[in-house]
Structure formats: structure tokens, C-alpha cells
Design an enzyme around this catalytic site. Structure first.
Site, PDB file in Angstrom:
ATOM      1  N   LYS A 103      62.666  55.757 -85.511  1.00  9.64           N
ATOM      2  CA  LYS A 103      61.896  54.527 -85.279  1.00  9.64           C
ATOM      3  C   LYS A 103      60.624  54.861 -84.486  1.00  9.64           C
ATOM      4  O   LYS A 103      60.479  55.990 -83.993  1.00  9.64           O
ATOM      5  CB  LYS A 103      62.760  53.512 -84.527  1.00  9.64           C
ATOM      6  CG  LYS A 103      63.128  53.944 -83.115  1.00  9.64           C
ATOM      7  CD  LYS A 103      64.143  53.008 -82.478  1.00  9.64           C
ATOM      8  CE  LYS A 103      64.471  53.478 -81.074  1.00  9.64           C
ATOM      9  NZ  LYS A 103      65.597  52.737 -80.484  1.00  9.64           N
ATOM     10  N   ARG A 143      71.379  41.839 -76.097  1.00 11.23           N
ATOM     11  CA  ARG A 143      70.284  41.562 -77.041  1.00 11.23           C
ATOM     12  C   ARG A 143      70.857  41.146 -78.395  1.00 11.23           C
ATOM     13  O   ARG A 143      71.138  39.977 -78.615  1.00 11.23           O
ATOM     14  CB  ARG A 143      69.375  42.786 -77.180  1.00 11.23           C
ATOM     15  CG  ARG A 143      68.817  43.266 -75.844  1.00 11.23           C
ATOM     16  CD  ARG A 143      67.682  44.237 -75.976  1.00 11.23           C
ATOM     17  NE  ARG A 143      67.967  45.370 -76.876  1.00 11.23           N
ATOM     18  CZ  ARG A 143      67.221  46.439 -76.996  1.00 11.23           C
ATOM     19  NH1 ARG A 143      66.113  46.544 -76.279  1.00 11.23           N
ATOM     20  NH2 ARG A 143      67.531  47.411 -77.810  1.00 11.23           N
ATOM     21  N   TYR A 192      35.505  54.212 -63.936  1.00 11.00           N
ATOM     22  CA  TYR A 192      35.597  52.777 -63.648  1.00 11.00           C
ATOM     23  C   TYR A 192      35.998  52.530 -62.205  1.00 11.00           C
ATOM     24  O   TYR A 192      36.779  53.271 -61.629  1.00 11.00           O
ATOM     25  CB  TYR A 192      36.629  52.120 -64.559  1.00 11.00           C
ATOM     26  CG  TYR A 192      36.169  51.987 -65.970  1.00 11.00           C
ATOM     27  CD1 TYR A 192      35.136  51.104 -66.295  1.00 11.00           C
ATOM     28  CD2 TYR A 192      36.759  52.725 -66.981  1.00 11.00           C
ATOM     29  CE1 TYR A 192      34.716  50.980 -67.602  1.00 11.00           C
ATOM     30  CE2 TYR A 192      36.348  52.606 -68.291  1.00 11.00           C
ATOM     31  CZ  TYR A 192      35.315  51.729 -68.595  1.00 11.00           C
ATOM     32  OH  TYR A 192      34.903  51.597 -69.886  1.00 11.00           O
TER      33      TYR A 192
HETATM   34  C1  PLP Z   1      66.624  53.807 -80.292  1.00 11.96           C
HETATM   35  C2  PLP Z   1      68.041  53.673 -80.619  1.00 11.96           C
HETATM   36  C3  PLP Z   1      68.879  54.802 -80.617  1.00 11.96           C
HETATM   37  C4  PLP Z   1      68.414  56.182 -80.189  1.00 11.96           C
HETATM   38  O1  PLP Z   1      68.380  56.232 -78.789  1.00 11.96           O
HETATM   39  P1  PLP Z   1      68.073  57.616 -78.017  1.00 11.96           P
HETATM   40  O2  PLP Z   1      68.367  57.308 -76.609  1.00 11.96           O
HETATM   41  O3  PLP Z   1      66.639  57.930 -78.262  1.00 11.96           O
HETATM   42  O4  PLP Z   1      68.976  58.635 -78.600  1.00 11.96           O
HETATM   43  C5  PLP Z   1      70.188  54.627 -81.021  1.00 11.96           C
HETATM   44  N1  PLP Z   1      70.651  53.427 -81.384  1.00 11.96           N
HETATM   45  C6  PLP Z   1      69.886  52.306 -81.386  1.00 11.96           C
HETATM   46  C7  PLP Z   1      70.468  51.005 -81.800  1.00 11.96           C
HETATM   47  C8  PLP Z   1      68.559  52.401 -80.992  1.00 11.96           C
HETATM   48  O5  PLP Z   1      67.801  51.308 -80.984  1.00 11.96           O
END
Ligand code: PLP
Length: 370
Positions: free
Chosen positions: A33, A131, A267
Site C-alpha cells: 500500500k 476502526r 524562511y
Molecule cells: C499496513 C498494514 C499492514 C502492514 O503493517 P506493517 O507494520 O508495515 O507490517 C498489515 N495489515 C494491515 C491491515 C495494514 O493496514
């Protein structure tokens, strides 16, 4: 002028390393992702699949579409529970949706039967993240109702832990709740083939969390999820972490000039030169993720935030192994460096910098090292 170097063989080595920690019956999902945590989703996905991952994970359906358009055929789970307007993309590209509501499930079942297709789904259980997901006590009736819908195959059931950093009580509580859900499903003969709970930190902290599949992001990118590696970590060998670096952001110096003592740089004008200075400029700033790297957690992070606020902490970049301090505030797309003591710095030279990976936009080219 600004680019990111991604080391694909290091990613491959990290995938194999993590795979080696798992029992033979546990499959590995590579989480790609957020554009592969900034490394580029399609290249990471291909490398991970070649190195032993069998599943891919994304957050939005469009991220899955991008992988399909690149010709990637591995199964892809979409973490965000299905929204009605994603149904066509999911069905058209054989993505596997997460389901946590009957509304989404019914409209998916309807669309699937219109197309005469069976669709695999994964049910999400909320064991304490607060969530997405059905509540633990709702899981059994939810699966029973899902069974009444046509054309859906409940391939998986999963949960996500909010904390596992210190093997804390909350992490253990979530895993115990999930196990309770699995037991209650087993009694009714309703166990989906893929049960999963572990992300990177969970899989390291709780070996009993591996189940049928682990969802691994951070570790394959070479990021240790523990603030300050903890000694019991199975990736810790011979006094070091065995994960490999996979990612490096670089920029070229685009201008160089001498300024007299008393010149304000950047800045806010808070930085004033105390002597005649040589100032180099790099075309990178907060809009590219530079200077936004997370402070981490705990007391060290707090100290860092205070030091930054008081102006005691200065960001820096690395030039041939030496530290060059940022002069003044990091701008949106440009930053100045004080290189007065480094006459060997020239326009066109490259520097290495720290950035928050997921904030580095797609416009910055990724250069892949095999
Ligand atoms: C992002 C995510 C992961 C991976 O998490 P890491 O800590 O980067 O290994 C696994 N499961 C879900 C549902 C996620 O959103």
C-alpha cells in the site's frame, strides 16, 4: 535533481529473511500500500512474489488496479472495507475485498451473481483497533448471514493490532479475542481457510500470531518496527539487525554561493550566518517528505521534538559520509546547506537525505538497483 534509489535485491533478501521466521504452513503477504511505502508498488510486488511472498496487500481498490494493469497476477487483498462504488473495480480485476457490513456484502453478492462469478472475500474483525471490522461477538452471526448470500466465498478472516511494540497487554488481549472468535467459528464448522492477525511488529513479538498468513510491510522495506531494537527480536543476530537497507533519497546541489557574516538564510529569517559562509542549495523540501521523518517514540522522540522547537536540532544531509547541516528552515521545495567547511562541495554533487518515505510523491523518480 532529486530521486530515490530502491535496492530490489535488499527487498528480496528481507522477504526471504522474514519467510525464514515462519512455520512451513504460514504464507507471506507483501503489503505494498501507499505506493509500496514509497518504494514503488509494482516493482516491490514483483520482487516480493519472486522471493517467496504469495499474496499482496493494498489499502484501496485503485491500488490493486494499478498492480493488475502492470500485469501482476498474484492474489491481492484490499484492506479498506469495500465501498459500493468499488464493486466494479474489485470484480473486474479479481481483487479480494475486505467485508465488514451486510450492505456491502449483499451488493457485492448481487453484482457477482449477475456476472456468474464466485468472489473470495475476507471478513475483518475489530479486536481493539477501533476502526474497521465487526465486533468480536458479532463475528459468528455475521459469518452465518454471509453464508446465506450467493456467489461469495469466505476465504479469510482477520484482525489488525494497534500495538505490539513491547509485547504489551493490549496486543495480547487482541490476539486472545481473535482466538476466541476463531474458536467460536470452529464450533460451528465455519473456519475460513486463511486466518491472519500479524503485521510486522506482531509477527516478531508473538510467534503464536502467525496462523495461516502474515501481512508484512515495514520489515520487507528494511524498517524495524521497534523503537530501539529489542534484544529478543528474531532478526537480531550477532549484535546487529539483519534487515537490509532498501531505500535512499538523493538530491544534487543546484547552486552554491558565498554570503557575508550576518546574512539571513531561509524562511522566518531565524538563521543568521555568524561568519562568511558558503551556502549550497538542494531542490528538495517538505513537499517531498524531506525533514518529515518520524521522530519515533518515547523519551528520545520527545527530546528531539523539544530540541527542534528550540532550534537546537538542525536537520542535515550526508555528503561522501560527512554531515552537512541545513541552514535555516527547510522550505517547501528547496533547502539551504551550510557547507563553509567543505570546499570540496561543488554544484552537481549528490547528497543523501532522510525523508518520510510515504510522503515522497510519485513525481520523484525511483531508480531501481537490482
Ligand atoms: C499496513 C498494514 C499492514 C502492514 O503493517 P506493517 O507494520 O508495515 O507490517 C498489515 N495489515 C494491515 C491491515 C495494514 O493496514
Amino acid at each position: 535533481m532529486v530521486w530515490v534509489e530502491v535496492n530490489l535485491s535488499a527487498i528480496a533478501a528481507n522477504v526471504r529473511k522474514v519467510k525464514g521466521l515462519l512455520p512451513p504452513g504460514t504464507a507471506l503477504m507483501a503489503v505494498v500500500k501507499a505506493n509500496g511505502y514509497g518504494a514503488g508498488a509494482t516493482s516491490v510486488a514483483r520482487t516480493a512474489i519472486r522471493s517467496g511472498a504469495v499474496y499482496l496487500g493494498v489499502f484501496r481498490a485503485e491500488e490493486g488496479l494499478e498492480l493488475r494493469q502492470a500485469g501482476i497476477q498474484a492474489p491481492i487483498l484490499v484492506f479498506r472495507p469495500l465501498c459500493p462504488d468499488e464493486t466494479a473495480v474489485v470484480l473486474g480485476n479479481s481483487l479480494i475485498p475486505t467485508i465488514d457490513s451486510m450492505e456491502a456484502a449483499s451488493s457485492l453478492a448481487q453484482a457477482a451473481s449477475q456476472r456468474g462469478r464466485m468472489v473470495p472475500i475476507h471478513v475483518k474483525v475489530d479486536t481493539g483497533m477501533g476502526r474497521f471490522g465487526v465486533r468480536p461477538e458479532e463475528a459468528l452471526p455475521f459469518l452465518q448471514s454471509l453464508r446465506g448470500l450467493p456467489n461469495l466465498q469466505i476465504e479469510g478472516i482477520y484482525t489488525h493490532l494497534g500495538t505490539a511494540f513491547y509485547r504489551d497487554a493490549q496486543g495480547r488481549r487482541q490476539l486472545t479475542l481473535f482466538q476466541w472468535v476463531l474458536d467460536s467459528l470452529a464450533q460451528e464448522g465455519l473456519i475460513p481457510p486463511l486466518r491472519h492477525a500479524a503485521n510486522s511488529s506482531t509477527l516478531l513479538a508473538y510467534p503464536d500470531s502467525h496462523l495461516d498468513l502474515v501481512r508484512v510491510g515495514n520489515l520487507i522495506y528494511g524498517i524495524c518496527p521497534f523503537p530501539g531494537c529489542f534484544k529478543a527480536c528474531p532478526l537480531w543476530e550477532g549484535g546487529t539487525c539483519t534487515l537490509q537497507y532498501t531505500w535512499q533519497m538523493k538530491a544534487r546541489i543546484v547552486s552554491l554561493k558565498r554570503v557575508p557574516q550576518g546574512t539571513r538564510v531561509g524562511y522566518g529569517g531565524r538563521f543568521v550566518t555568524k561568519r562568511n559562509c558558503l551556502i549550497a542549495t538542494i531542490p528538495v523540501g517538505t513537499a517531498d517528505g524531506f525533514g518529515l521523518e518520524p521522530a519515533g517514540e518515547g523519551l528520545r522522540a520527545l527530546a528531539k521534538v523539544i530540541a527542534r522547537t528550540l532550534g537546537l536540532f538542525r536537520h542535515s544531509v550526508t555528503f561522501r559520509g560527512k554531515r552537512l547541516a541545513v541552514a535555516g528552515r527547510i522550505g517547501l521545495q528547496a533547502s539551504a546547506l551550510d557547507v563553509t567547511d567543505f570546499p570540496e562541495v561543488k554544484v552537481g554533487e549528490e547528497v543523501v537525505l532522510e525523508a518520510r518515505r510515504t510522503a515522497v510523491g510519485q513525481h520523484i523518480p525511483r531508480v531501481y538497483l537490482e
